[in-house]
Design an enzyme around this catalytic site. Structure first.
Site, PDB file in Angstrom:
ATOM      1  N   HIS A 142       0.833  -1.199   0.000  1.00  0.00           N
ATOM      2  CA  HIS A 142       0.000   0.000   0.000  1.00  0.00           C
ATOM      3  C   HIS A 142       0.872   1.255   0.000  1.00  0.00           C
ATOM      4  O   HIS A 142       2.095   1.168   0.193  1.00  0.00           O
ATOM      5  CB  HIS A 142      -0.932   0.026   1.217  1.00  0.00           C
ATOM      6  N   LYS A 146      -0.498   4.932   4.533  1.00  0.00           N
ATOM      7  CA  LYS A 146      -1.370   3.994   5.238  1.00  0.00           C
ATOM      8  C   LYS A 146      -0.822   3.727   6.638  1.00  0.00           C
ATOM      9  O   LYS A 146       0.364   3.433   6.814  1.00  0.00           O
ATOM     10  CB  LYS A 146      -1.494   2.683   4.452  1.00  0.00           C
TER      11      LYS A 146
END
Length: 253
Positions: A142, A146
């Site tokens: 990600h 995040k």
């Protein structure tokens, strides 16, 4: 026509959800909820659910875990269905969501992508066929903003595989502190954070002289918006209960 309120309307995902809904003919945006109330479309935005002038058929929440209590209070008091697409909830908050589902329709999943939920279904089927003859490793990637790791989606995948294997597996998140052979009943879960990666998940089944890899790559966050709108239409006329993408996929069969 299903009326929708977007919680987190002024966020990036809220705006994408509005764009997705504007291209459909089965639902419309009634209003938005956000701490920033500047309007950017043809609907008003309010600071909290209790300020809504009329009850919608369903609320899509892509906001922040801190907004959960007021959101559930409103939905419980009005009997409004809710799609909860926010991530990063504590175990206590997840318990509140499940408790609310005893009284109202709640659609809750860690990932709103139809594709990733199909991946989960395929991973479960693979585990049922391969059994304990293959080692299982999950790699999720990600963007660098995040906060949580591993991703909720990676845990969903692991839980699904573990269930197929009679819950005999334990999860290993980091191997650097362990100097030993891999245990047969492990599911390895690994996190990568960098750049602007929207979301990538690889499920690796490694056996003797062969490897099977199931992969899902999200090119943009729009896939999550599309999934949340599909979920809203699906759950808007349901009775009280806890629903997820598996139920939505089943309804398409």
């Amino acid at each position: 026509m299903i009326s929708v309120v977007i919680s987190g309307a002024n966020g990036h995902m809220g705006r994408v959800i509005n764009s997705v809904i504007s291209e459909r003919n089965d639902c419309k945006v009634l209003a938005g909820i956000d701490v920033v109330t500047e309007a950017y479309s043809d609907f008003p935005i309010y600071t909290e659910p209790s300020n809504l002038p009329s009850k919608p058929d369903v609320i899509i929440d892509f906001s922040h875990p801190s907004a959960l209590d007021k959101l559930l209070d409103y939905c419980l008091s009005t009997g409004t269905a809710v799609v909860i697409a926010t991530t990063g909830y504590t175990e206590e908050q997840i318990s509140k969501i499940k408790k609310a589902a005893e009284q109202i329709p709640v659609f809750f999943t860690f990932n709103m992508s139809l594709g990733i939920n199909l991946l989960i279904k395929l991973a479960k089927s693979a585990a049922e066929v391969l059994g304990d003859q293959f080692d299982v490793e999950i790699v999720e990637k990600h963007h660098n903003r995040k906060l949580d790791a591993p991703s909720g989606t990676a845990v969903m995948i692991a839980d699904s595989i573990n269930k197929a294997l009679n819950n005999n597996c334990n999860y290993v998140y980091d191997r650097h502190s362990q100097r030993k052979k891999r245990d047969k009943n492990e599911i390895g879960i690994h996190s990568v954070r960098g750049g602007t990666i929207v979301g990538e998940h690889d499920v690796i089944f490694a056996g003797r002289d062969e490897v099977i890899t199931l992969s899902h790559h999200a090119a943009s966050r729009e896939v999550f918006a599309v999934g949340s709108v599909n979920a809203a239409v699906f759950v808007s006329n349901k009775s009280a209960g806890l629903y997820d993408m598996a139920a939505l996929l089943e309804s398409k069969n």
